[in-house]
Design an enzyme around this catalytic site. Structure first.
Site, PDB file in Angstrom:
ATOM      1  N   GLN A 100     -10.138   7.945  11.153  1.00 31.76           N
ATOM      2  CA  GLN A 100     -11.024   7.501  10.070  1.00 31.76           C
ATOM      3  C   GLN A 100     -12.374   8.197  10.174  1.00 31.76           C
ATOM      4  O   GLN A 100     -12.873   8.454  11.272  1.00 31.76           O
ATOM      5  CB  GLN A 100     -11.205   5.977  10.118  1.00 31.76           C
ATOM      6  CG  GLN A 100      -9.926   5.188   9.915  1.00 31.76           C
ATOM      7  CD  GLN A 100      -9.448   5.183   8.458  1.00 31.76           C
ATOM      8  OE1 GLN A 100      -9.896   5.979   7.634  1.00 31.76           O
ATOM      9  NE2 GLN A 100      -8.503   4.309   8.148  1.00 31.76           N
ATOM     10  N   ASP A 148       0.855  -1.206   0.000  1.00 30.08           N
ATOM     11  CA  ASP A 148       0.000   0.000   0.000  1.00 30.08           C
ATOM     12  C   ASP A 148       0.885   1.249   0.000  1.00 30.08           C
ATOM     13  O   ASP A 148       1.083   1.884   1.024  1.00 30.08           O
ATOM     14  CB  ASP A 148      -0.892  -0.061   1.254  1.00 30.08           C
ATOM     15  CG  ASP A 148      -1.780   1.144   1.420  1.00 30.08           C
ATOM     16  OD1 ASP A 148      -2.053   1.847   0.431  1.00 30.08           O
ATOM     17  OD2 ASP A 148      -2.232   1.387   2.566  1.00 30.08           O
ATOM     18  N   ARG A 196      -5.556  -0.581  13.269  1.00 26.16           N
ATOM     19  CA  ARG A 196      -5.479  -0.402  14.727  1.00 26.16           C
ATOM     20  C   ARG A 196      -6.344  -1.334  15.565  1.00 26.16           C
ATOM     21  O   ARG A 196      -5.882  -1.781  16.622  1.00 26.16           O
ATOM     22  CB  ARG A 196      -5.729   1.076  15.061  1.00 26.16           C
ATOM     23  CG  ARG A 196      -4.505   1.930  14.739  1.00 26.16           C
ATOM     24  CD  ARG A 196      -4.828   3.396  14.627  1.00 26.16           C
ATOM     25  NE  ARG A 196      -5.525   3.689  13.380  1.00 26.16           N
ATOM     26  CZ  ARG A 196      -5.834   4.901  12.957  1.00 26.16           C
ATOM     27  NH1 ARG A 196      -5.526   5.948  13.694  1.00 26.16           N
ATOM     28  NH2 ARG A 196      -6.456   5.071  11.806  1.00 26.16           N
TER      29      ARG A 196
END
Ligand code: C5P
Length: 255
Positions: A211, A82, A232
């Site tokens: 987020q 990523d 997380r």
């Protein structure tokens, strides 16, 4: 034992048989967002036997380099690299070529690099036998309306994400990183073969952190996600394997 009592108890998904749980394992990608190779090795060892997929992102790759992938791949795990490439087409094509040679199964570029950049990334992969799945990152799951406006996108971030996914598909890319909020919309036009990888996944009781466009594991899968990325809630848990198992159970029940 009286079978009436046995069937009255709720059945954990881990007891529903191997197929749904195995399918869930194929769909869960754990983000190795840790500072160095030793921490990554420790987390992978703790999750060995529970998880099959790991995501190596900017923090770990910048600290440890491509060598960090070798022990993970040697254990037979799948890796999503990523690094979210976003540059001119020629540079991205070179980066994609280099990344694809590392033996990863997924890699990504920012859709906002535009159709020419996406086409160059795709062309670079076309030269490689058994290439990794290319994903176009639409709008980061941390972006809400205020952040979107601050960058100059007047539309709600989900609209922009869907717009970028359509543009990516038109450029020949059939894999996307999006939030749970866009999964249904993108799946509707991209079709069943498209690969929708969704971060910003949070079990009902867990912290959102940074987020913003989030979904639970079960709802994200039901909406049509191909893979879930979880960081997380697993990598910061006191018992990562237990946290991953709970998420896998929730996923297996939703499948
Ligand atoms: O800890 P958390 O579950 O929020 O981690 C999400 C992971 O997914 C992070 O590694 C983050 O870099 C990545 N990611 C994301 N949003 C995207 C693409 C990747 O959160 N659009």
């Amino acid at each position: 034992m009286n079978p009436t009592f046995a069937t009255a108890e709720p059945t954990p998904a881990t007891k529903l048989g191997p197929s749904r749980l195995e399918l869930a394992r194929e769909k869960l990608i754990v983000a190795l967002d840790v500072p160095d190779a030793a921490a990554a090795a420790e987390l992978v060892a703790r999750l060995d036997g529970t998880c099959l997929w790991f995501k190596v992102g900017l923090e770990l790759f910048t600290a440890a380099g491509p060598a960090v992938l070798e022990p993970i791949l040697k254990r037979g795990h799948s890796v999503f690299l990523d690094l979210k490439f976003h540059d001119i087409p020629n540079t991205v094509a070179g980066a994609v070529r280099s990344a694809a040679r590392l033996g990863v199964r997924m890699l990504n570029v920012h859709a906002a690099g535009g159709p020419a950049m996406l086409t160059a990334a795709r062309a670079a992969l076309a030269e490689i036998p058994n290439p990794p799945q290319l994903l176009a990152v639409t709008m980061l799951t941390s972006i809400d309306l205020a952040q979107a406006r601050a960058i100059g996108f007047p539309a709600p971030p989900s609209d922009q994400a869907i717009f970028l996914a359509r543009m990516s598909l038109d450029a020949g890319v059939n894999g996307f990183v999006c939030s749970a909020h866009e999964v249904e919309g993108i799946r509707a036009f991209a079709g069943p073969q498209a690969v929708l990888v969704v971060p910003g996944v949070r079990p009902a009781d867990s912290d959102l952190g940074d987020q913003r466009r989030v979904g639970t594991p079960a709802e994200t899968l039901r909406l049509g996600a191909s893979n879930l990325v979880v960081g997380r809630p697993i990598n910061q848990a006191s018992d990562p394997a237990r946290a991953a198992s709970q998420i896998l159970d929730e996923m297996a029940e939703a499948l």
